[in-house]
Design an enzyme around this catalytic site. Structure first.
Site, PDB file in Angstrom:
ATOM      1  N   SER A  70      46.742  12.501  31.006  1.00  0.00           N
ATOM      2  CA  SER A  70      45.664  13.533  31.322  1.00  0.00           C
ATOM      3  C   SER A  70      44.409  13.692  30.380  1.00  0.00           C
ATOM      4  O   SER A  70      43.662  14.335  30.529  1.00  0.00           O
ATOM      5  CB  SER A  70      46.528  14.911  30.916  1.00  0.00           C
ATOM      6  OG  SER A  70      47.046  15.010  29.648  1.00  0.00           O
ATOM      7  N   ASN A 157      53.890  21.911  23.503  1.00  0.00           N
ATOM      8  CA  ASN A 157      54.023  23.243  24.427  1.00  0.00           C
ATOM      9  C   ASN A 157      53.315  24.116  23.820  1.00  0.00           C
ATOM     10  O   ASN A 157      52.366  24.761  24.884  1.00  0.00           O
ATOM     11  CB  ASN A 157      55.551  23.197  24.774  1.00  0.00           C
ATOM     12  CG  ASN A 157      56.019  22.309  25.470  1.00  0.00           C
ATOM     13  OD1 ASN A 157      55.359  21.371  25.723  1.00  0.00           O
ATOM     14  ND2 ASN A 157      57.347  22.476  25.674  1.00  0.00           N
ATOM     15  N   THR A 202      24.212  47.920  59.453  1.00  0.00           N
ATOM     16  CA  THR A 202      25.543  47.577  59.485  1.00  0.00           C
ATOM     17  C   THR A 202      25.970  46.781  60.773  1.00  0.00           C
ATOM     18  O   THR A 202      24.957  47.007  61.607  1.00  0.00           O
ATOM     19  CB  THR A 202      26.275  49.149  59.856  1.00  0.00           C
ATOM     20  OG1 THR A 202      25.892  49.612  61.335  1.00  0.00           O
ATOM     21  CG2 THR A 202      26.086  50.142  58.794  1.00  0.00           C
ATOM     22  N   HIS A 203      26.788  45.879  60.907  1.00  0.00           N
ATOM     23  CA  HIS A 203      26.738  44.893  61.890  1.00  0.00           C
ATOM     24  C   HIS A 203      25.699  44.064  61.895  1.00  0.00           C
ATOM     25  O   HIS A 203      25.384  43.607  63.064  1.00  0.00           O
ATOM     26  CB  HIS A 203      27.262  45.688  63.210  1.00  0.00           C
ATOM     27  CG  HIS A 203      28.051  46.663  63.315  1.00  0.00           C
ATOM     28  ND1 HIS A 203      29.520  46.490  63.558  1.00  0.00           N
ATOM     29  CD2 HIS A 203      27.904  48.157  62.629  1.00  0.00           C
ATOM     30  CE1 HIS A 203      30.332  47.820  63.245  1.00  0.00           C
ATOM     31  NE2 HIS A 203      29.397  48.681  63.106  1.00  0.00           N
ATOM     32  N   SER A 324      11.601  20.058  53.470  1.00  0.00           N
ATOM     33  CA  SER A 324      12.234  19.023  54.380  1.00  0.00           C
ATOM     34  C   SER A 324      11.646  17.610  54.414  1.00  0.00           C
ATOM     35  O   SER A 324      10.231  17.589  54.372  1.00  0.00           O
ATOM     36  CB  SER A 324      12.267  19.440  55.835  1.00  0.00           C
ATOM     37  OG  SER A 324      12.384  18.631  56.860  1.00  0.00           O
ATOM     38  N   LYS A 330       8.689  23.418  56.296  1.00  0.00           N
ATOM     39  CA  LYS A 330       9.731  23.953  55.968  1.00  0.00           C
ATOM     40  C   LYS A 330       9.964  24.484  54.529  1.00  0.00           C
ATOM     41  O   LYS A 330       9.446  23.485  53.565  1.00  0.00           O
ATOM     42  CB  LYS A 330      10.971  23.214  56.226  1.00  0.00           C
ATOM     43  CG  LYS A 330      11.186  23.241  57.728  1.00  0.00           C
ATOM     44  CD  LYS A 330      12.704  22.995  58.325  1.00  0.00           C
ATOM     45  CE  LYS A 330      13.492  24.089  57.876  1.00  0.00           C
ATOM     46  NZ  LYS A 330      14.694  24.092  58.321  1.00  0.00           N
ATOM     47  N   ASN A 332      13.448  25.539  52.409  1.00  0.00           N
ATOM     48  CA  ASN A 332      14.633  25.667  52.410  1.00  0.00           C
ATOM     49  C   ASN A 332      15.291  26.616  51.363  1.00  0.00           C
ATOM     50  O   ASN A 332      15.345  26.060  50.239  1.00  0.00           O
ATOM     51  CB  ASN A 332      15.677  24.508  52.867  1.00  0.00           C
ATOM     52  CG  ASN A 332      14.943  23.939  54.149  1.00  0.00           C
ATOM     53  OD1 ASN A 332      14.914  24.615  55.323  1.00  0.00           O
ATOM     54  ND2 ASN A 332      14.867  22.563  54.167  1.00  0.00           N
ATOM     55  N   GLU A 337      22.440  28.260  49.908  1.00  0.00           N
ATOM     56  CA  GLU A 337      23.507  27.448  50.756  1.00  0.00           C
ATOM     57  C   GLU A 337      24.604  26.726  49.865  1.00  0.00           C
ATOM     58  O   GLU A 337      25.563  26.819  50.227  1.00  0.00           O
ATOM     59  CB  GLU A 337      22.817  26.591  51.766  1.00  0.00           C
ATOM     60  CG  GLU A 337      21.884  27.402  52.660  1.00  0.00           C
ATOM     61  CD  GLU A 337      21.095  26.221  53.210  1.00  0.00           C
ATOM     62  OE1 GLU A 337      21.209  25.760  54.310  1.00  0.00           O
ATOM     63  OE2 GLU A 337      19.920  26.028  52.692  1.00  0.00           O
ATOM     64  N   TYR A 364      58.417  25.634  29.942  1.00  0.00           N
ATOM     65  CA  TYR A 364      57.272  24.673  30.036  1.00  0.00           C
ATOM     66  C   TYR A 364      57.887  23.443  31.310  1.00  0.00           C
ATOM     67  O   TYR A 364      58.896  23.156  31.077  1.00  0.00           O
ATOM     68  CB  TYR A 364      56.918  23.851  28.696  1.00  0.00           C
ATOM     69  CG  TYR A 364      56.100  22.831  29.093  1.00  0.00           C
ATOM     70  CD1 TYR A 364      54.669  23.218  28.991  1.00  0.00           C
ATOM     71  CD2 TYR A 364      56.078  21.467  29.254  1.00  0.00           C
ATOM     72  CE1 TYR A 364      53.401  22.181  29.271  1.00  0.00           C
ATOM     73  CE2 TYR A 364      55.278  20.576  29.533  1.00  0.00           C
ATOM     74  CZ  TYR A 364      53.899  20.781  29.561  1.00  0.00           C
ATOM     75  OH  TYR A 364      53.145  19.921  30.009  1.00  0.00           O
ATOM     76  N   LYS A 372      44.878  22.405  34.243  1.00  0.00           N
ATOM     77  CA  LYS A 372      43.437  22.373  33.682  1.00  0.00           C
ATOM     78  C   LYS A 372      42.252  22.065  34.619  1.00  0.00           C
ATOM     79  O   LYS A 372      41.364  22.669  34.484  1.00  0.00           O
ATOM     80  CB  LYS A 372      43.333  21.458  32.394  1.00  0.00           C
ATOM     81  CG  LYS A 372      44.298  22.370  31.467  1.00  0.00           C
ATOM     82  CD  LYS A 372      44.513  21.347  30.268  1.00  0.00           C
ATOM     83  CE  LYS A 372      46.026  21.495  29.548  1.00  0.00           C
ATOM     84  NZ  LYS A 372      46.992  20.822  30.568  1.00  0.00           N
TER      85      LYS A 372
HETATM   86  N1  ARG Z   1      49.248  17.333  27.713  1.00  0.00           N
HETATM   87  C1  ARG Z   1      50.569  18.395  28.089  1.00  0.00           C
HETATM   88  C2  ARG Z   1      50.121  19.530  29.150  1.00  0.00           C
HETATM   89  O1  ARG Z   1      49.012  19.524  29.384  1.00  0.00           O
HETATM   90  C3  ARG Z   1      50.978  19.022  26.708  1.00  0.00           C
HETATM   91  C4  ARG Z   1      52.319  19.514  26.712  1.00  0.00           C
HETATM   92  C5  ARG Z   1      53.331  18.198  26.794  1.00  0.00           C
HETATM   93  N2  ARG Z   1      54.454  18.704  26.856  1.00  0.00           N
HETATM   94  C6  ARG Z   1      55.696  17.716  26.988  1.00  0.00           C
HETATM   95  N3  ARG Z   1      56.911  18.430  26.629  1.00  0.00           N
HETATM   96  N4  ARG Z   1      55.538  17.050  27.647  1.00  0.00           N
HETATM   97  O2  ARG Z   1      50.780  20.421  29.175  1.00  0.00           O
END
Ligand code: ARG
Length: 518
Positions: A70, A157, A202-203, A324, A330, A332, A337, A364, A372
């Site tokens: 990650s 964790n 309204t509307h 444009s 134009k 815009n 948007e 966990y 994330k």
């Molecule tokens: N990178 C992990 C997370 O975002 C950290 C926790 C990992 N804990 C585990 N027991 N594998 O959650």
């Protein structure tokens, strides 16, 4: 063979399958590019399996390593991770769990890592999975065995729960400031246009005259609620997770109040299982971000409509619009948007988070590593659209004459006629009917309400006396709406004053957050 032996043996066998490695790593490069460079992939370093040592006889397969990593996105949490580790190490030493000498080495090493990351010199390794292990491995390079003491009485964790919470808290504070900027822009425009008449809708049909100031203040209310939600979310998350450890708490004599205080939390959390399971703080942030995005999208829609030549209520500044490539005439409303479009992704973010959490047993689960990305993307989105829309609102030209003309078209003062009759004792429903007849006559004669002669008025109803015309001006209609919340410039002026004072007070609060909402 023990069960553990079986698992390890199985893994070894699979890794020995010659062709698999090559095919898998090619596949991974194609599908898994999280913005990390090839240097990270090829860097020869300890893998995360080696980080947890004895239990694993071999390294992970290439595909395991890819799905496991990650670091491509959670490296964003480096500053929070280092802050958390410094507070933890300081507390461990204070409690006599590690020596002062080891603590000093750890703090010094962590500071070095922070500057390496900020200088762009740190090499992130996907083999080391996540930000926590990348930093810890580097700490071991820098200070040797003392690094191994940092992970006493904690787990990844509670560590990730801490890092993510600290990050969300900071982002909520930034969101509050950005919302305040947008609110300030609307307050300024409201003050400037306290007497500017526009048609209210309204509307999307012309309804009654209002002031542009009143309309701006509607957005002040709307975004003010968003800001209030942000503040409540900060209060809800303001508890320190560190010390919950893996899920059950720890037997070391730690002081969770000390770490909570050092990290700027109100207090430590109360239940270790909940602490490592809980992502409500992220969910709340994403919900708030989505609500705000939907509000911004409604504003964007109005900007798009108002800036058409057909409406012509506003003109966007060159700095906040585009042209444009083919049609030279134009201009815009792209920011509006794009904001409307962005809101779709923010709504997707909260949906992702809800779906990720909905079937997770306590405590966990590794699914939580996926939480994330949605939050990171929401922040990137909001951080763009909030100031962009604030800038657009602050710099647009309000075409007061066009607005005023539109406000007098479409019999917007018909309600004044009905109210005039009702004040004379006519039941409102009868007054409504009589007024309807008057409007029909105006349509036949292609004229405005005040242009109907005395005789024709009396022919519709004797109570339609000539003094009705005093009520048939835009200003009279505005001034009449004096009840709380109404569009009378006097009332709107009071609101502008009250909310400007409130904004100043809340900005001071936001700069110095210590506790519950004043
Ligand atoms: N990178 C992990 C997370 O975002 C950290 C926790 C990992 N804990 C585990 N027991 N594998 O959650």
């Amino acid at each position: 063979r023990s069960r553990a032996g079986d698992d390890a043996g199985h893994r070894r066998d699979r890794n020995q399958l010659g062709g698999e490695e090559t095919a898998t790593s090619f596949f991974c490069h194609v599908i898994l590019q999280d913005g990390h460079s090839m240097a990270e992939d090829t860097k020869d370093t300890k893998s995360s399996n080696q980080m947890w040592g004895g239990r694993f006889a071999s390294g992970p397969s290439a595909i395991m390593e890819e799905i496991n990593a990650s670091i491509g996105f959670d490296k964003k949490l480096y500053a929070q991770d280092i802050r958390g580790s410094k507070a933890h190490a300081t507390m461990l030493a204070h409690q006599g769990i590690i020596s002062g000498e080891d603590k000093d080495k750890i703090l010094h090493g962590l500071d070095t890592i922070l500057s390496e990351i900020e200088a762009g010199q740190f090499v992130f390794s996907r083999k080391l999975e996540d930000i926590h292990m990348n930093i810890e491995a580097r700490l071991a390079d820098l200070i040797g065995p003392a690094a191994g003491r940092l992970h006493t009485a904690r787990s990844r964790n509670d560590q990730v729960a801490l890092d993510f919470r600290l990050w969300v808290k900071e982002e909520l504070q930034k969101t509050e400031a950005a919302l305040s900027g947008l609110i300030a822009a609307f307050l300024n425009r409201a003050e400037e246009h306290a007497d500017t008449v526009m048609p209210g809708f309204t509307h999307l049909q012309t309804a009654q005259p209002v002031t542009f100031g009143h309309h701006c203040m509607a957005y002040v209310e709307m975004f003010g609620r968003d800001r209030q939600r942000v503040r409540h979310a900060i209060e809800h998350l303001d508890e320190s997770p560190i010390g919950a450890a893996a899920l059950a708490g720890t037997g070391y004599p730690i002081d969770r109040h000390m770490t909570a205080q050092a990290l700027g939390f109100r207090e430590p959390t109360r239940n270790s299982i909940d602490t490592v399971s809980d992502r409500d703080f992220a969910l709340e942030f994403l919900s708030i971000a989505s609500i705000s995005a939907v509000h911004l999208s409604r504003l964007a829609e109005e900007i798009v409509i108002w800036s058409t030549p057909q409406f012509g209520f506003i003109r966007l500044s060159d700095a906040f619009s585009t042209g444009s490539s083919i049609m030279p005439q134009k201009k815009n409303p792209d920011i509006a948007e794009l904001t409307r479009g962005r809101s779709a992704r923010l709504i997707g973010g909260v949906t992702t988070m809800l779906a990720a959490l909905k079937s997770l047993p306590l405590s966990y689960n590794r699914d939580l590593a996926e939480d994330k990305r949605a939050a990171f993307e929401a922040v990137d989105g909001l951080a763009l659209v909030l100031p962009a829309m604030a800038g657009m609102v602050a710099t647009m030209t309000v075409e007061t004459e066009t607005m005023r003309k539109a406000a007098s078209q479409g019999f917007t003062l018909a309600t004044e006629v009905a109210d005039f009759l009702a004040r004379k004792g006519v039941p409102f429903s009868t007054a409504h009917d009589i007024t309807g007849a008057l409007v029909r006559l105006c349509e036949e004669r292609d004229c405005e309400l005040h242009e109907i002669d005395d005789a024709a008025l009396a022919a519709i109803d004797a109570r339609l006396t000539p003094d009705i015309r005093e009520h048939l001006t835009l200003e009279a209609a505005l001034d009449a709406r004096m009840a709380r919340g109404g569009t009378s410039p006097a009332r709107v002026g009071e609101q502008i004053e009250r909310l400007s004072r409130e904004l100043a007070r809340q900005r001071a609060w936001a700069l110095d957050y210590r506790g519950p909402t004043p």
